[in-house]
Design an enzyme around this catalytic site. Sequence first.
Site, mmCIF file in Angstrom:
data_model
loop_
_atom_site.group_PDB
_atom_site.id
_atom_site.type_symbol
_atom_site.label_atom_id
_atom_site.label_comp_id
_atom_site.label_asym_id
_atom_site.label_seq_id
_atom_site.Cartn_x
_atom_site.Cartn_y
_atom_site.Cartn_z
ATOM 1 C CB THR A 117 0.084 2.978 -0.021
ATOM 2 O OG1 THR A 117 0.699 3.201 1.231
ATOM 3 C CG2 THR A 117 -1.322 3.507 0.032
ATOM 4 C CE1 TYR B 8 -2.329 3.875 4.503
ATOM 5 C CE2 TYR B 8 -1.284 1.948 3.532
ATOM 6 C CZ TYR B 8 -1.262 3.291 3.852
ATOM 7 O OH TYR B 8 -0.182 4.043 3.543
ATOM 8 C CB THR C 180 5.290 6.638 -1.357
ATOM 9 O OG1 THR C 180 4.641 6.642 -0.086
ATOM 10 C CG2 THR C 180 4.292 6.393 -2.468
ATOM 11 C CG ASP C 181 6.991 5.201 3.880
ATOM 12 O OD1 ASP C 181 6.228 6.071 3.417
ATOM 13 O OD2 ASP C 181 6.737 4.562 4.917
ATOM 14 C CE LYS D 244 5.638 9.736 1.334
ATOM 15 N NZ LYS D 244 5.226 8.469 1.958
ATOM 16 C CD GLU E 7 29.090 27.472 6.829
ATOM 17 O OE1 GLU E 7 28.129 27.033 6.170
ATOM 18 O OE2 GLU E 7 28.986 27.882 7.999
HETATM 19 N N1 GLU Z 1 4.848 2.888 4.577
HETATM 20 C C1 GLU Z 1 4.272 2.277 3.416
HETATM 21 C C2 GLU Z 1 5.276 2.038 2.315
HETATM 22 O O1 GLU Z 1 6.160 2.807 2.055
HETATM 23 C C3 GLU Z 1 3.112 3.016 2.909
HETATM 24 C C4 GLU Z 1 3.443 4.317 2.260
HETATM 25 C C5 GLU Z 1 3.102 4.301 0.799
HETATM 26 O O2 GLU Z 1 3.311 3.311 0.097
HETATM 27 O O3 GLU Z 1 2.631 5.323 0.327
HETATM 28 O O4 GLU Z 1 5.148 1.046 1.647
#
Ligand code: GLU
Length: 358
Positions: free
Chosen positions: A44, A57, A121-122, A194, A315
Site C-alpha cells: 500500500t 486501490y 503490511t499483510d 498485524k 495441557e
Molecule cells: N494487501 C496489500 C499488501 O499487503 C495491501 C496492504 C498494505 O500494504 O497495507 O501489500
Amino acid sequence: MNEQISHAGYRLVVRTATAVVLALALATTATAKPKVTILATGGTIAGAQASQAEYGYQAGAFKVEDLINAVPQMKELADINGEQIVNIGSQDMNDEVWLKLGKRVNEVLQSTDAVVITHGTDTMEETSYFLNLVVKSDKPVVLVGSMRPATGISADGPMNLYNAVAVAADPNAKGRGVLVAINDTVHAARNVVKVNTSNVEAFRSPNRGPAAIVNTGKITWLEVPGGRRGAKSEFSIDGVTALPRVDIIYAHANMSADLIDAAVANGARGIVLAGVGDGNATTAAIDKLTATAKKGVVVVRSTRVPSGLTYRNNEVNDDKLGFVASLELNPAKSRVLLQQALRVTKDPQAIQRMFAEY
Ligand code: GLU
C-alpha cells in the site's frame, strides 16, 4: 631578527594548517551521513487509487524513485539510494521472493550502513521475521509500510518512510535485529503482529511491547528485543533455492482431521497448528497430528489467540506426543522458523531448542 620572523611565520603556517585540517574534519563530520539503501517490494505504501476518497486501490503502483522523491527530507538524515526488488501486494509474498530479498539484503549490507524495505503490511510480520533469521549482519534492517495508499487523503506512508530511515540511520538500531517502523512505533520482527485490517494503528507487539517510539525522526528506545538473530543466527540462505513446505492449520470447534491429511498428501514436511487456547485442538485433530509426527512430519503447536505463549507440556503432553511448542511465536512466525529448522533437522527436540532460542 630574521630568525624571529621566520619562527613567527612558521607558527602562523602551522596554526593556519591546523585550522584548515580542523575545519575540513568538522565539515566531513557534518556531511558524513550514513548510507541507507531502500529496497522496495510494493504494498500500500506504493499504492494508488483511481480517486482520492475511494476505498479501493492498487498496491505496488509506484516505484522506489517515486517513494524517495516524495520524502526529500530523508536526504538530510542519510545518503539514500533505492532498488526495486519486486512490486507486489504482500499477500503474494512467497519463498522465492524471500530468498531473493534475503540474499540482496546480505549483499547490500556489505557496502551500506543500513537497509530500509518498503513492504505491504499483510505479511510484514512474516517477512521481517524471516530476515531476522537469515540476515548475517547486525546493521539495521527496517521494514516499513502504510495503511493508506500514497494517493490517499492523509497518506501515512511518507512519515512512516521518514521515520524508518531515521531509525535505520540511528547507530543505536544496530544489533536489535530486523525492525518494523510504522505509525510512530518501532517493533522487533520477532514480536510484531498485524492487529487491525484498516486502521493506521495496525501493528502491536502483544507480549513484549514495542522496541521504540519514533516521532518525526526522534527515537526513544524502549526495549532490546529477545531472540537469537543476525550475525548470531545459525541459519544461512547462501546458495539456497527453495524452502520446505510448511502448512498452517487453523483449529476451531468441531475441527476434523481432514486438512491435516491434505497437507501431508500435498507434501508438507511440517505442520503448524494455529490451536485454540494454549495450542489445543479436538481429540480427532490431536490424534491425527500425533500419527503425523510419528511419520516424521514435524508438528508445531501454536495458538490462534493473539497474546500469551503456547507452553510445552502444559495441557498437551508434547514429550509423549512428539510435538514442538511454539512458545512466543504465533502461527505465521512459527511457520517461518520451522521452514529454516527443517533445512537442518527434523528432530523435534532440536527444533524445540530453536523455538526457545529464536
Ligand atoms: N494487501 C496489500 C499488501 O499487503 C495491501 C496492504 C498494505 O500494504 O497495507 O501489500
